[in-house]
Design a protein around this motif. Structure first.
Motif, PDB file in Angstrom:
ATOM      1  N   MET A 102      40.784  44.508  46.081  1.00  0.00           N
ATOM      2  CA  MET A 102      42.183  44.689  45.740  1.00  0.00           C
ATOM      3  C   MET A 102      42.306  44.720  44.213  1.00  0.00           C
ATOM      4  N   THR A 103      42.786  45.829  43.676  1.00  0.00           N
ATOM      5  CA  THR A 103      42.978  45.973  42.237  1.00  0.00           C
ATOM      6  C   THR A 103      44.391  45.551  41.882  1.00  0.00           C
ATOM      7  N   LEU A 104      44.494  44.717  40.863  1.00  0.00           N
ATOM      8  CA  LEU A 104      45.796  44.191  40.461  1.00  0.00           C
ATOM      9  C   LEU A 104      46.339  44.949  39.260  1.00  0.00           C
ATOM     10  N   SER A 105      47.646  45.125  39.239  1.00  0.00           N
ATOM     11  CA  SER A 105      48.315  45.705  38.077  1.00  0.00           C
ATOM     12  C   SER A 105      48.235  44.707  36.924  1.00  0.00           C
ATOM     13  N   GLU A 106      48.590  45.166  35.729  1.00  0.00           N
ATOM     14  CA  GLU A 106      48.585  44.272  34.568  1.00  0.00           C
ATOM     15  C   GLU A 106      49.565  43.109  34.774  1.00  0.00           C
ATOM     16  N   ASP A 156      48.640  39.136  34.992  1.00  0.00           N
ATOM     17  CA  ASP A 156      49.291  38.130  34.138  1.00  0.00           C
ATOM     18  C   ASP A 156      49.906  37.015  34.976  1.00  0.00           C
ATOM     19  N   ARG A 157      50.538  37.390  36.069  1.00  0.00           N
ATOM     20  CA  ARG A 157      51.167  36.384  36.928  1.00  0.00           C
ATOM     21  C   ARG A 157      50.136  35.549  37.657  1.00  0.00           C
ATOM     22  N   LEU A 158      49.027  36.140  38.016  1.00  0.00           N
ATOM     23  CA  LEU A 158      47.949  35.374  38.627  1.00  0.00           C
ATOM     24  C   LEU A 158      47.406  34.360  37.625  1.00  0.00           C
ATOM     25  N   ALA A 159      47.316  34.753  36.363  1.00  0.00           N
ATOM     26  CA  ALA A 159      46.878  33.817  35.314  1.00  0.00           C
ATOM     27  C   ALA A 159      47.848  32.637  35.223  1.00  0.00           C
ATOM     28  N   ASN A 196      53.086  39.599  48.671  1.00  0.00           N
ATOM     29  CA  ASN A 196      52.851  41.041  48.582  1.00  0.00           C
ATOM     30  C   ASN A 196      51.816  41.432  47.541  1.00  0.00           C
ATOM     31  N   GLU A 197      51.789  40.723  46.421  1.00  0.00           N
ATOM     32  CA  GLU A 197      50.918  41.130  45.316  1.00  0.00           C
ATOM     33  C   GLU A 197      49.686  40.254  45.123  1.00  0.00           C
ATOM     34  N   LEU A 198      49.790  38.974  45.456  1.00  0.00           N
ATOM     35  CA  LEU A 198      48.706  38.034  45.145  1.00  0.00           C
ATOM     36  C   LEU A 198      48.170  37.314  46.385  1.00  0.00           C
ATOM     37  N   GLY A 199      48.459  37.846  47.552  1.00  0.00           N
ATOM     38  CA  GLY A 199      48.114  37.178  48.804  1.00  0.00           C
ATOM     39  C   GLY A 199      46.660  36.759  48.939  1.00  0.00           C
ATOM     40  N   GLU A 217      38.142  32.583  43.268  1.00  0.00           N
ATOM     41  CA  GLU A 217      38.010  33.987  42.867  1.00  0.00           C
ATOM     42  C   GLU A 217      39.095  34.370  41.856  1.00  0.00           C
ATOM     43  N   ALA A 218      40.303  33.864  42.061  1.00  0.00           N
ATOM     44  CA  ALA A 218      41.407  34.164  41.145  1.00  0.00           C
ATOM     45  C   ALA A 218      41.107  33.627  39.754  1.00  0.00           C
ATOM     46  N   ALA A 219      40.604  32.411  39.686  1.00  0.00           N
ATOM     47  CA  ALA A 219      40.295  31.798  38.392  1.00  0.00           C
ATOM     48  C   ALA A 219      39.232  32.609  37.653  1.00  0.00           C
ATOM     49  N   GLU A 220      38.242  33.110  38.366  1.00  0.00           N
ATOM     50  CA  GLU A 220      37.210  33.936  37.740  1.00  0.00           C
ATOM     51  C   GLU A 220      37.765  35.286  37.319  1.00  0.00           C
ATOM     52  N   LEU A 221      38.636  35.851  38.116  1.00  0.00           N
ATOM     53  CA  LEU A 221      39.200  37.168  37.865  1.00  0.00           C
ATOM     54  C   LEU A 221      40.027  37.217  36.586  1.00  0.00           C
ATOM     55  N   VAL A 222      40.829  36.192  36.352  1.00  0.00           N
ATOM     56  CA  VAL A 222      41.722  36.212  35.187  1.00  0.00           C
ATOM     57  C   VAL A 222      41.136  35.502  33.979  1.00  0.00           C
ATOM     58  N   ASP A 223      40.024  34.803  34.147  1.00  0.00           N
ATOM     59  CA  ASP A 223      39.363  34.111  33.048  1.00  0.00           C
ATOM     60  C   ASP A 223      40.322  33.208  32.274  1.00  0.00           C
ATOM     61  N   VAL A 224      41.116  32.450  33.013  1.00  0.00           N
ATOM     62  CA  VAL A 224      42.032  31.462  32.444  1.00  0.00           C
ATOM     63  C   VAL A 224      41.595  30.107  32.960  1.00  0.00           C
TER      64      VAL A 224
END
Length: 166
Positions: free
Chosen positions: A1-5, A9-12, A43-46, A62-69
Motif C-alpha cells: 500500500m503506497t501512502l500519499s504525502e 505525515d499523518r502516520l508519522a 480508509n488511509e492508514l488501516g 511497520e509504520a514506525a519503520e516506514l515513516v522513520d519517526v
C-alpha cells in the motif's frame, strides 16, 4: 500500500503521539470530529495502526519503520514506565513542574499555577487537563481521585528523558 504525502505525515503523527486518542489526532490534523479521524484512519492508514486493550491508537512496527519517526514512548527493558517520551512543549513543561512520585499529587489548577510561575505562560485549564491525561496514557503520570482528580509523576524525573516534538 503506497501512502500519499499527507497520509505519510499523518502516520508519522500516529507514531509520534502513540498511545493516542481520536481527539488528540483531531486537534493535530485540524479535523471537525473524532469520527472524521476514525474514517481517515480506517480508509488511509488501516494497515498501519491498531487499537490496544484500552482503545488507544498505536502504530504498527511497520509504520514506525516506514515513516522513520521515533515513537512517542520508549519502554524500559522491564516494561515499567517509559524511559523516554516525545511530547508537545506544554506536556514537557508539565513534566518539569508536576509533583514527583513521592510528593502530594496536584490538581489541574495547581499545575496551571506552577506552569504560570515557572514558564511565564498562560495555557487554558482544559489544555493542562488534556496534557495531564495524555501523559497519564503514556504511563508517566498517575492520577489520584480526591475531591477532584489530582496528578503526580509515576516515574522519577531523573529517570525520564523528555523530548519536545514539533
Amino acid at each position: 500500500m503506497t501512502l500519499s504525502e499527507e497520509a505519510t505525515d499523518r502516520l508519522a503523527d500516529v507514531v509520534e503521539l502513540q498511545p493516542t486518542k481520536n481527539a488528540e489526532l483531531q486537534e493535530r490534523w485540524g479535523m471537525e470530529s473524532g469520527s472524521e479521524v476514525h474514517q481517515y484512519l480506517e480508509n488511509e492508514l488501516g494497515d498501519y495502526y491498531f487499537r490496544d486493550d484500552n482503545s488507544l491508537i498505536r502504530a504498527t512496527a511497520e509504520a514506525a519503520e516506514l515513516v522513520d519517526v521515533e515513537p512517542g514512548v520508549e519502554l524500559t527493558e522491564d516494561e515499567g514506565p517509559p524511559s523516554r517520551i516525545r511530547v508537545p512543549e506544554l506536556q514537557a513543561q508539565i513534566v518539569s513542574v508536576l509533583a514527583g512520585p513521592g510528593e502530594e499529587s496536584q490538581s489541574v489548577v495547581s499545575v496551571l499555577h506552577s506552569l504560570r510561575e515557572a514558564f511565564d505562560v498562560d495555557p487554558a485549564s482544559e489544555d493542562v487537563r488534556s496534557g495531564l491525561q495524555s501523559l497519564r496514557r503514556k504511563d508517566v503520570v498517575d492520577v489520584e481521585y480526591r475531591t477532584v482528580p489530582t496528578f503526580r509523576l509515576a516515574v522519577d524525573r531523573d529517570d525520564l528523558e523528555v523530548e519536545v516534538s514539533d
